[in-house]
Design a protein around this motif. Structure first.
Motif, PDB file in Angstrom:
ATOM      1  N   LEU A   1      -3.966   6.843   4.998  1.00  0.00           N
ATOM      2  CA  LEU A   1      -2.827   6.516   5.856  1.00  0.00           C
ATOM      3  C   LEU A   1      -1.768   7.617   5.850  1.00  0.00           C
ATOM      4  O   LEU A   1      -1.271   7.996   6.917  1.00  0.00           O
ATOM      5  CB  LEU A   1      -2.221   5.177   5.419  1.00  0.00           C
ATOM      6  N   PRO A   2      -1.364   8.169   4.694  1.00  0.00           N
ATOM      7  CA  PRO A   2      -0.397   9.267   4.739  1.00  0.00           C
ATOM      8  C   PRO A   2      -0.883  10.478   5.530  1.00  0.00           C
ATOM      9  O   PRO A   2      -0.108  11.118   6.236  1.00  0.00           O
ATOM     10  CB  PRO A   2      -0.201   9.619   3.251  1.00  0.00           C
ATOM     11  N   ALA A   3      -2.183  10.793   5.426  1.00  0.00           N
ATOM     12  CA  ALA A   3      -2.711  11.927   6.177  1.00  0.00           C
ATOM     13  C   ALA A   3      -2.658  11.663   7.675  1.00  0.00           C
ATOM     14  O   ALA A   3      -2.298  12.548   8.472  1.00  0.00           O
ATOM     15  CB  ALA A   3      -4.148  12.222   5.733  1.00  0.00           C
TER      16      ALA A   3
ATOM     17  N   SER B   1       0.940  11.940   8.783  1.00  0.00           N
ATOM     18  CA  SER B   1       1.368  13.336   8.810  1.00  0.00           C
ATOM     19  C   SER B   1       0.853  14.049  10.056  1.00  0.00           C
ATOM     20  O   SER B   1       1.576  14.834  10.688  1.00  0.00           O
ATOM     21  CB  SER B   1       0.872  14.050   7.550  1.00  0.00           C
ATOM     22  N   ARG B   2      -0.404  13.795  10.443  1.00  0.00           N
ATOM     23  CA  ARG B   2      -0.944  14.416  11.650  1.00  0.00           C
ATOM     24  C   ARG B   2      -0.144  14.015  12.885  1.00  0.00           C
ATOM     25  O   ARG B   2       0.162  14.850  13.742  1.00  0.00           O
ATOM     26  CB  ARG B   2      -2.409  14.009  11.839  1.00  0.00           C
ATOM     27  N   ALA B   3       0.166  12.720  12.979  1.00  0.00           N
ATOM     28  CA  ALA B   3       0.909  12.250  14.147  1.00  0.00           C
ATOM     29  C   ALA B   3       2.324  12.821  14.180  1.00  0.00           C
ATOM     30  O   ALA B   3       2.798  13.298  15.220  1.00  0.00           O
ATOM     31  CB  ALA B   3       0.944  10.721  14.165  1.00  0.00           C
ATOM     32  N   GLU B   4       3.015  12.794  13.041  1.00  0.00           N
ATOM     33  CA  GLU B   4       4.398  13.266  13.018  1.00  0.00           C
ATOM     34  C   GLU B   4       4.492  14.769  13.204  1.00  0.00           C
ATOM     35  O   GLU B   4       5.507  15.272  13.719  1.00  0.00           O
ATOM     36  CB  GLU B   4       5.047  12.848  11.696  1.00  0.00           C
ATOM     37  N   THR B   5       3.458  15.527  12.811  1.00  0.00           N
ATOM     38  CA  THR B   5       3.466  16.967  13.030  1.00  0.00           C
ATOM     39  C   THR B   5       3.544  17.300  14.513  1.00  0.00           C
ATOM     40  O   THR B   5       4.162  18.299  14.911  1.00  0.00           O
ATOM     41  CB  THR B   5       2.198  17.594  12.416  1.00  0.00           C
ATOM     42  N   LEU B   6       2.946  16.469  15.357  1.00  0.00           N
ATOM     43  CA  LEU B   6       2.965  16.683  16.804  1.00  0.00           C
ATOM     44  C   LEU B   6       4.072  15.883  17.481  1.00  0.00           C
ATOM     45  O   LEU B   6       4.053  15.715  18.709  1.00  0.00           O
ATOM     46  CB  LEU B   6       1.611  16.303  17.403  1.00  0.00           C
TER      47      LEU B   6
ATOM     48  N   ALA C   1       0.831  -1.205   0.000  1.00  0.00           N
ATOM     49  CA  ALA C   1       0.000   0.000   0.000  1.00  0.00           C
ATOM     50  C   ALA C   1       0.860   1.247   0.000  1.00  0.00           C
ATOM     51  O   ALA C   1       0.562   2.241  -0.661  1.00  0.00           O
ATOM     52  CB  ALA C   1      -0.931  -0.003   1.218  1.00  0.00           C
ATOM     53  N   ALA C   2       1.975   1.209   0.732  1.00  0.00           N
ATOM     54  CA  ALA C   2       2.853   2.384   0.789  1.00  0.00           C
ATOM     55  C   ALA C   2       3.571   2.617  -0.524  1.00  0.00           C
ATOM     56  O   ALA C   2       3.860   3.755  -0.894  1.00  0.00           O
ATOM     57  CB  ALA C   2       3.863   2.208   1.921  1.00  0.00           C
ATOM     58  N   SER C   3       3.861   1.514  -1.264  1.00  0.00           N
ATOM     59  CA  SER C   3       4.592   1.660  -2.524  1.00  0.00           C
ATOM     60  C   SER C   3       3.688   1.765  -3.735  1.00  0.00           C
ATOM     61  O   SER C   3       4.177   1.830  -4.858  1.00  0.00           O
ATOM     62  CB  SER C   3       5.528   0.455  -2.714  1.00  0.00           C
ATOM     63  N   ALA C   4       2.353   1.780  -3.518  1.00  0.00           N
ATOM     64  CA  ALA C   4       1.426   1.871  -4.656  1.00  0.00           C
ATOM     65  C   ALA C   4       1.557   3.219  -5.319  1.00  0.00           C
ATOM     66  O   ALA C   4       1.863   4.218  -4.674  1.00  0.00           O
ATOM     67  CB  ALA C   4      -0.011   1.643  -4.174  1.00  0.00           C
ATOM     68  N   PRO C   5       1.339   3.288  -6.648  1.00  0.00           N
ATOM     69  CA  PRO C   5       1.416   4.573  -7.336  1.00  0.00           C
ATOM     70  C   PRO C   5       0.414   5.561  -6.779  1.00  0.00           C
ATOM     71  O   PRO C   5      -0.591   5.183  -6.196  1.00  0.00           O
ATOM     72  CB  PRO C   5       1.084   4.210  -8.801  1.00  0.00           C
TER      73      PRO C   5
END
Length: 423
Positions: A368-370, A373-378, A356-360
């Protein structure tokens, strides 16, 4: 000529229906005039009766066309057709030209009766037309009728059946297109409303995050520095009073900034805690049974933390409903000494996180990326564990910030400096 009963569909086909009705009226009256005119021109023995029967047939036809009950009630339509058929049978007995009236009768029978009864009525009408024509030939001692006398009514009936069936097929296709267009318009309106709502919520979150990360943190640091300066000055120093007033102003403005952030909080968090919002989310979720559990001692989290955890839970649960085909799911909120953890687990069909992470782009989606991103922002950690057929577990861990106002009566340590991440 009767039109389909559905009023909304009739609006879409009104021009076609009007043209068909006018053509049918013109055809019937033209054929009646032709039959009466030929009888008078040929000085037929019973020409007066032919003209009278043609007039009666025209009157019965007009009465049925102008009567709304004929078009709304199948029984009334059948009675009207029976009356037309009886008068037409009299005309057919008087003149062989009555054969021509069979063609408009075909269309009336097919439109006013159910298909199987309409086809049967067309067959009976064709046989009556052929029989009437053959009977007149026999009375006139003419030669045997040509094949056209048999084929004409039969081919006319076949053409009428094919025409009506084609019209009904076009009508059904028009109905399907109308329903599809209505559905597309409604869906477009719903998507526009959802996009507006999402844009408003995103802007509210952005403003709350900006106020929290800039103004509020700056005011909190100013207040700590002023408090440290106030303690460093000797008692009775002239600057102590000014510093105290400045600290009070900073505290008032910090409280105002906190009110702004609360006002910009997502609606799900306006009337309760994060745990209550997550419990409502589980209760109202469609599809699988979702259970919420709370572990540890709940504590007040900064608004960006609550917003991030709630949005991650909403996104993960939406993935469970749409893709996982799960029977059960569980959301767990855990408060620990230095962190808070949110777990979303389901017993669905699972997937391969690596693929899923390597899918185009455009194939794996943005859920999942969103969330990551929310978790890593904090400064948090986001993990996904899943295997095909083994369900999925999503976990996000956020470090708890230093809460300078966890206890309203506590004095912060000035040595801690201005590094205060929450208020």
């Amino acid at each position: 000529m009767a039109t389909p009963p559905a009023p909304r569909a009739a609006r879409a086909l009104t021009p076609v229906s009007k043209v068909l009705r006018l053509c049918l009226h013109a055809l019937l009256f033209g054929l009646l005039a032709l039959a009466a005119g030929r009888a008078v021109a040929d000085s037929a023995p019973r020409s007066g009766w032919v003209v009278a029967v043609c007039a009666v047939l025209a009157a019965v036809y007009v009465a049925g066309v102008r009567a709304p009950v004929v078009h709304s009630s199948p029984r009334a339509g059948a009675v009207w057709l029976a009356a037309l058929g009886a008068v037409w049978a009299g005309l057919l007995a008087l003149s062989p030209d009555g054969l021509w009236i069979a063609f408009p009768l075909y269309f009336l029978e097919l439109h006013l009766l159910r298909l199987r009864w309409g086809v049967a009525a067309v067959a009976v009408t064709a046989c009556a037309a052929i029989g009437g024509f053959v009977g007149h030939n026999s009375l006139a001692h003419s030669s045997s009728p040509s094949p056209g006398a048999f084929l004409g009514p039969l081919l006319g009936g076949a053409v009428a059946v094919a025409t009506v069936l084609g019209y009904q097929a076009l009508y059904r296709e028009s109905e399907r297109r109308r329903e599809l267009i209505d559905e597309l318009i409604a869906t477009r309106a719903e998507l526009a409303a959802a996009e507006r709502s999402a844009g408003i919520l995103a802007e509210r979150e952005r403003l709350a995050r900006e106020i929290h990360d800039t103004l509020a943190q700056g005011l909190s640091s100013i207040q700590l520095l002023l408090r440290a300066a106030e303690r460093a000055l000797p008692a009775g120093a002239p600057a102590v009073e000014h510093i105290a007033r400045a600290r009070e102003a900073a505290q008032d403005n910090l409280a105002e900034a906190r009110r702004f952030v609360r006002a910009l909080t997502p609606p799900d968090l306006e009337h309760g805690s994060l745990a209550a919002a997550l419990e409502r989310l589980c209760t109202g979720a469609p599809g699988p049974r979702v259970r919420f559990s709370l572990s540890g001692t709940p504590r007040v989290l900064p608004t960006p933390y609550e917003v991030a955890l709630l949005r991650i839970a909403q996104s993960a649960l939406a993935n469970v409903v749409r893709h996982a085909r799960a029977g059960r799911a569980e959301i767990t909120l855990t408060f620990m000494d230095s962190s808070v953890t949110l777990d979303i687990v389901d017993d669905g069909r699972g997937f391969d996180p690596a693929s899923a992470a390597s899918a185009p782009s455009g194939e794996s989606g943005f859920g999942l990326p969103a969330m990551r991103s929310r978790a890593e922002t904090l400064g948090g950690l986001f993990t996904v564990e899943s295997d095909p057929g083994q369900g999925t577990a999503v976990a996000v861990t956020l470090p708890l910030p230093v809460d300078a106002y966890a206890d309203a009566g506590a004095e912060p340590d000035p040595k801690s400096g201005p590094e205060v991440r929450a208020f």
